[in-house]
Each structure stands twice: as structure tokens, then as C-alpha cells.
Design an enzyme around this catalytic site. Structure first.
Site, short mmCIF file in Angstrom:
data_model
loop_
_atom_site.label_atom_id
_atom_site.label_comp_id
_atom_site.label_asym_id
_atom_site.label_seq_id
_atom_site.Cartn_x
_atom_site.Cartn_y
_atom_site.Cartn_z
CB CYS A 150 -7.99 4.12 0.35
SG CYS A 150 -7.39 2.59 1.08
CG ASP A 160 -0.61 5.67 4.66
OD1 ASP A 160 -0.03 5.75 3.56
OD2 ASP A 160 -1.84 5.65 4.78
CG HIS A 168 -2.62 3.12 2.34
ND1 HIS A 168 -3.22 4.29 2.73
CD2 HIS A 168 -3.12 2.83 1.12
CE1 HIS A 168 -4.03 4.70 1.78
NE2 HIS A 168 -3.99 3.82 0.79
#
Length: 250
Positions: free
Chosen positions: A131, A186, A218
């Protein structure tokens, strides 16, 4: 395999960090793992232990150390989809504080910490990021191309933006190998942004692989969240170890 907590001195204070190492004296090739936005917690300990079991020493710093030692947030309801937004409301200001200058400064401290250890093999390290950690790990390898030999980035967001200091604009300095795993649909890394990243990497002559994990959301690697995808996560582990084993042949 057991995770311990260590302190890393930085220019701005002390960063608490998870450390996992194989049994034995080493020295071991080192991996610097950049956490996702939810921070150091049992899931991150599980992940660095899995990497360490393959013969790597792994350091996972608390990137939000300026706000305090981990855990900084109540994550007891992290797996509940309707709680994600409320948790992110607390986290977003801390993400915003991780400017390129801060990431570069902190990364230097993390690399120095690893280089000073007797159980770490001489030479460059590899990075793995998730991330926001994938985005910051890209900035790290751009800032230290002689000290970081490879990057594996998973479901990273905002790698491509319109900002002059967008992470993708610095790839020309990279001399190592990059791997990007993008989550399907995403919003923080759209198909158009993925294409722009790949064009930039091609133009810079960087060695890389960029793959779309179709059907994965995500954050798909994090088993303590509602977005966890077991199949995509196993694919991710194969990619991690393919890259690490290629970077540190033994």
C-alpha cells in the site's frame, strides 16, 4: 522464528521496528519492509517471519514513529468493511507527513542500522512494500540506488500523480530490479496510471515487471482486513521470493 522489537535512531528521533532473523549466526541478506497504512501489528509480524524463514533478515520500521510507538490505532475492528473509513480518517494526516524528504532521511537511518549489524551480509538490501509502503519503498530505492538492489511493491497507491515530485518521476535513478503488483480496479492506481508508470519505466530503461492481479482489491495481502484475497496473496509470495532469490543468489 520470532519477531522482536528494536529501536532505530533517526535524525528526528527513534523509530520502533519489527525485526525477524533466521536461526544461526549469519550473515544474512537483509530485507527492509515498508508497512501498509495500518502499521505494525500481528499480520506484519507474520509476514516478516515468513520472509525470514527463507534465510533473510527483515526489518519493518514503524513509519509513523513521530506520532508514537506502534500500535497507534485501535485495529480490533479492522476486518469490518464499514470501519475502514473511520480508521483512515485517523491515519491520513500521518501519511501526509511522509514527504519525499522525510522518507529519504528515514530510509538512510534504516539502512545504516542494518549495515551496522554483524548478522547482515555486506552489500545492498532489498525492499518490500505494501500500500503506502510500496510507494515509499519506490522513493527509497530511487534515493539509494547503490544501497537498495530490488523492490517488490504490492497494491501501492498514488505511485503516479500530477505532482512534480510524483514517485514515478524518479525512476531514472534506479539501477536495481523492480516488481509491481497492482490490484484490479484500484482507485488509487488506475489502469491509466499503471500504463503511465510502465511508459516511464520503459523510457528510463529500468528492469521491471508490472502485473495486474485481476479480481483482487486494494490491500489484498492483509489477512486482517476485509480486502484479503488468499489466492492473490499466495501469488504475491511467489513473486516476493522469486525476486529475493534472484537478487541474492546462494
Amino acid at each position: 522464528m520470532r519477531t522482536t522489537t528494536v529501536d532505530v535512531k533517526t535524525e528526528d528521533g527513534v523509530a520502533d521496528a519489527y525485526l525477524a532473523r533466521p536461526d544461526g549466526d549469519g550473515p544474512f541478506p537483509a530485507v527492509l519492509l515498508f508497512m501498509d497504512a495500518f502499521g505494525l501489528r500481528p499480520r506484519l509480524a507474520e509476514m516478516i517471519e515468513r520472509i525470514a524463514e527463507r534465510g533473510y533478515l527483515v526489518l519493518a520500521p514503524n513509519l509513523f514513529y513521530r506520532a508514537g510507538r506502534a500500535p497507534l490505532f485501535d485495529l480490533s475492528r479492522l476486518a469490518e468493511p464499514d470501519q475502514r473509513g473511520a480508521i483512515f480518517d485517523q491515519i491520513m494526516p500521518l501519511i501526509g507527513e511522509l514527504t519525499p524528504q522525510v522518507v529519504t532521511r528515514d530510509t538512510g537511518a534504516y539502512l545504516d542500522f542494518l549495515a551496522a549489524r554483524d548478522d547482515v551480509a555486506a552489500g545492498p538490501v532489498a525492499t518490500v512494500g505494501y500500500c503506502m509502503g510500496g510507494t515509499n519503498a519506490l522513493r527509497a530505492i530511487e534515493a539509494y540506488p547503490d544501497r537498495i538492489a530490488a523492490l517488490a511493491s504490492f497494491h501501492a497507491g498514488r505511485v503516479v500523480t500530477d505532482a512534480p515530485d510524483s514517485p514515478h518521476r524518479g525512476v531514472g535513478s534506479v539501477t536495481g530490479e523492480l516488481y509491481f503488483a497492482h490490484a484490479d480496479q484500484d482507485a488509487s492506481m488506475t489502469p491509466e496510471q499503471i500504463a503511465e508508470l510502465e511508459r516511464t519505466l520503459d523510457a528510463a530503461g529500468v528492469r521491471y515487471r508490472s502485473e495486474l492481479y485481476e479480481g483482487a482489491a486494494h490491500g489484498f495481502t492483509m489477512s486482517d482486513t476485509a480486502h484479503y484475497d488468499e489466492s492473490a496473496t499466495e501469488r504475491h509470495w511467489k513473486a516476493v521470493f522469486d525476486l529475493l532469490d534472484r537478487t541474492f543468489p546462494r
